[in-house]
Design a protein around this motif. Structure first.
Motif, PDB file in Angstrom:
ATOM      1  N   UNK A   1      -4.957 -10.842  14.090  1.00 19.57           N
ATOM      2  CA  UNK A   1      -4.108 -11.969  13.726  1.00 19.57           C
ATOM      3  C   UNK A   1      -3.970 -12.081  12.222  1.00 19.57           C
ATOM      4  N   UNK A   2      -4.828 -12.870  11.550  1.00 23.00           N
ATOM      5  CA  UNK A   2      -4.740 -12.977  10.093  1.00 23.00           C
ATOM      6  C   UNK A   2      -4.941 -11.613   9.430  1.00 23.00           C
ATOM      7  N   UNK A   3      -4.269 -11.393   8.329  1.00 19.79           N
ATOM      8  CA  UNK A   3      -4.425 -10.145   7.596  1.00 19.79           C
ATOM      9  C   UNK A   3      -4.244 -10.400   6.105  1.00 19.79           C
ATOM     10  N   UNK A   4      -4.744  -9.457   5.305  1.00 18.25           N
ATOM     11  CA  UNK A   4      -4.776  -9.593   3.843  1.00 18.25           C
ATOM     12  C   UNK A   4      -4.067  -8.400   3.228  1.00 18.25           C
ATOM     13  N   UNK A   5      -3.179  -8.664   2.278  1.00 27.45           N
ATOM     14  CA  UNK A   5      -2.499  -7.606   1.543  1.00 27.45           C
ATOM     15  C   UNK A   5      -3.271  -7.222   0.292  1.00 27.45           C
ATOM     16  N   UNK A   6      -3.328  -5.924   0.017  1.00 28.53           N
ATOM     17  CA  UNK A   6      -4.025  -5.413  -1.161  1.00 28.53           C
ATOM     18  C   UNK A   6      -3.090  -4.498  -1.946  1.00 28.53           C
ATOM     19  N   UNK A   7      -3.175  -4.558  -3.282  1.00 27.33           N
ATOM     20  CA  UNK A   7      -2.409  -3.673  -4.136  1.00 27.33           C
ATOM     21  C   UNK A   7      -0.974  -4.121  -4.297  1.00 27.33           C
ATOM     22  N   UNK A   8      -0.190  -3.272  -4.962  1.00 29.29           N
ATOM     23  CA  UNK A   8       1.222  -3.551  -5.191  1.00 29.29           C
ATOM     24  C   UNK A   8       1.970  -2.240  -5.283  1.00 29.29           C
ATOM     25  N   UNK A   9       3.260  -2.297  -5.046  1.00 24.39           N
ATOM     26  CA  UNK A   9       4.078  -1.101  -5.082  1.00 24.39           C
ATOM     27  C   UNK A   9       4.513  -0.712  -3.692  1.00 24.39           C
ATOM     28  N   UNK A  10       4.749   0.581  -3.481  1.00 25.34           N
ATOM     29  CA  UNK A  10       5.161   1.079  -2.178  1.00 25.34           C
ATOM     30  C   UNK A  10       4.388   2.349  -1.878  1.00 25.34           C
ATOM     31  N   UNK A  11       4.125   2.559  -0.593  1.00 26.87           N
ATOM     32  CA  UNK A  11       3.367   3.739  -0.188  1.00 26.87           C
ATOM     33  C   UNK A  11       1.921   3.407   0.099  1.00 26.87           C
TER      34      UNK A  11
END
Length: 447
Positions: free
Chosen positions: A400-410
């Motif tokens: 369910x809940x999730x966390x985004x890490x970093x930036x950019x694409x790929x």
């Protein structure tokens, strides 16, 4: 002695001279007492007058002097933390003088020996407290230096990220240029091979024509035109060869620039990993120092290290499987985030936090918190968004809940941590937070 003892409280003075009535009353009272004693066979005038013991009284005064000086010694030590020296006893401040001490004990050192002040336990306690204070001051200074170093490193992070983005853009541009150059090189090579074949045929034909022209001085016009065409072809072949050499030189320059960009990106990635592992920004923006450690080299190593340290966070087998496939270049950021999640899991396990998980996560430096997954995405990609708690046969759960890490694409520059949050209503799944997937962005309706 030089200093006189404080005078004892004076006895209350008698009031004015007694009156005749009072004297008469005292006389009759005394006569009544004497008559009573005579009836008992006691006569006061037959008993000798009592005498005092001067030796005992002198010894008492000496004992009182000793007690007074010892009391002063212990009181001074208790107030200052160290045993007094002769110059410390100032009579103007209410202390006995050194001469008085010598008169009673014989010497200052003998007084200290008899008082037992040198063996007092609080002297040892004070020494240990002072030593501990010095150690704490040194540790505090060391922590201040480390905090300052971490603050300086934190200030460099935006510039490092910018340099990484620039280097990444240059590398992508170099990759595109290299691919175009390789395509041009292959086209030129094909043209070169074709031109070489044509050149060989033309050279053979030119040789034959020159031989024929030498045999006949009057060459036909057609043969003369053919010779001119062959000369032009030779010039074109030479120009093609020159263009190929220039293209080769350009490819070598692009290859060198690409290698330099790759080394720059690797250095920046290692520096960011070290910064991610050494410290994190707290909710108030200050840098929280952590123990120095070698940053993890891979996402799988970060997950394994976090699982070994974790006291409240639970890791599903799928978390390790997905982490082993992740090419994310900042495993130190993964480790730092998982440590923050362990602290969040500790708070969640205790009960109601009075705020949402996303708000509480922000207090632990976790800002890119997403509360849930769309139901249509879960149904469409069931295998990706479901997992077993501890292997086949254990309860099957959904992320369910999730966390985004970093930036950019790929996948090299961004990653996700997917969680399952249990409220304890299922008897097979205790209340807590489970790490289900670590690594690549799972598919959704936009991919």
């Amino acid at each position: 002695m030089a200093k006189k003892k404080p005078a004892r409280p004076a006895r209350p003075k008698k009031s004015a001279e007694p009156t005749t009535a009072q004297l008469r009353q005292e006389y009759y009272a005394r006569r009544a007492a004497e008559q009573a004693l005579e009836e008992l066979g006691l006569r006061m005038d037959e008993r000798p007058a009592p005498k005092g013991d001067a030796h005992w009284w002198a010894a008492t005064r000496d004992a009182l002097d000793r007690l007074e000086i010892m009391h002063a010694t212990w009181r001074f030590t208790g107030l200052t933390g160290y045993a007094p020296e002769p110059q410390d006893f100032d009579p103007d401040s209410g202390w006995p003088t050194a001469e008085e001490v010598e008169a009673v004990f014989g010497s200052w050192d003998k007084m200290l020996d008899e008082s037992g002040i040198d063996d007092a336990i609080f002297g040892v306690v004070i020494e240990k407290a002072l030593a501990a204070h010095e150690q704490l001051a040194a540790r505090e200074k060391e922590l201040e230096l480390r905090a300052g170093k971490l603050e300086d490193e934190a200030k460099k992070i935006p510039e490092l990220k910018r340099r990484e983005e620039v280097a990444r853009a240059k590398r992508d541009e170099a990759d595109d240029a290299r691919a175009a150059a390789e395509a041009d090189r292959d086209a030129v090579a094909r043209e070169r091979d074709s031109a070489r074949g044509e050149l060989a045929a033309l050279q053979a034909e030119a040789t034959e024509l020159r031989a024929a022209a030498a045999a006949s001085a009057d060459a036909p016009p057609a043969e003369t035109e053919l010779l001119e065409e062959m000369e032009r072809a030779l010039v074109d072949v030479a120009a093609t060869q020159h263009a190929r050499d220039e293209l080769h030189d350009r490819m070598e320059r692009l290859r060198t620039e690409r290698e330099q960009d790759r080394r720059t990106i690797a250095e920046l990635t290692q520096l960011l990993a070290r910064v991610d592992a050494e410290g994190a920004e707290a909710a108030d923006g200050t840098v929280v120092a952590e123990a120095e450690e070698v940053p993890p080299a891979t996402v799988l190593e970060a997950v394994e290290r976090a699982a070994a340290e974790s006291k409240h966070l639970v890791f599903a087998p799928k978390a390790f499987e997905t982490a082993s496939e992740s090419p994310f270049r900042r495993p130190g950021l993964v480790l730092r985030t998982l440590r923050g999640l362990d602290a969040l899991a500790a708070r969640y396990a205790q009960g109601d936090m009075g705020k949402s998980l996303g708000q509480a996560a922000a207090e632990h430096g976790i800002t890119q918190w997403k509360p849930d997954i769309a139901e249509t995405t879960r149904k469409r990609y069931e295998d990706d968004y479901s997992f077993f708690l501890s292997g086949p046969g254990s309860p099957k759960l959904w992320v369910g809940p999730h966390i985004g890490l970093g930036s950019g694409s790929g996948a090299q520059f961004i990653a996700r941590i997917y969680l399952h949050v249990s409220d304890g209503s299922d008897p097979d799944v205790p209340r807590g937070i489970v790490v289900a997937v670590v690594g690549r962005h799972l598919p959704d309706t936009t991919t």
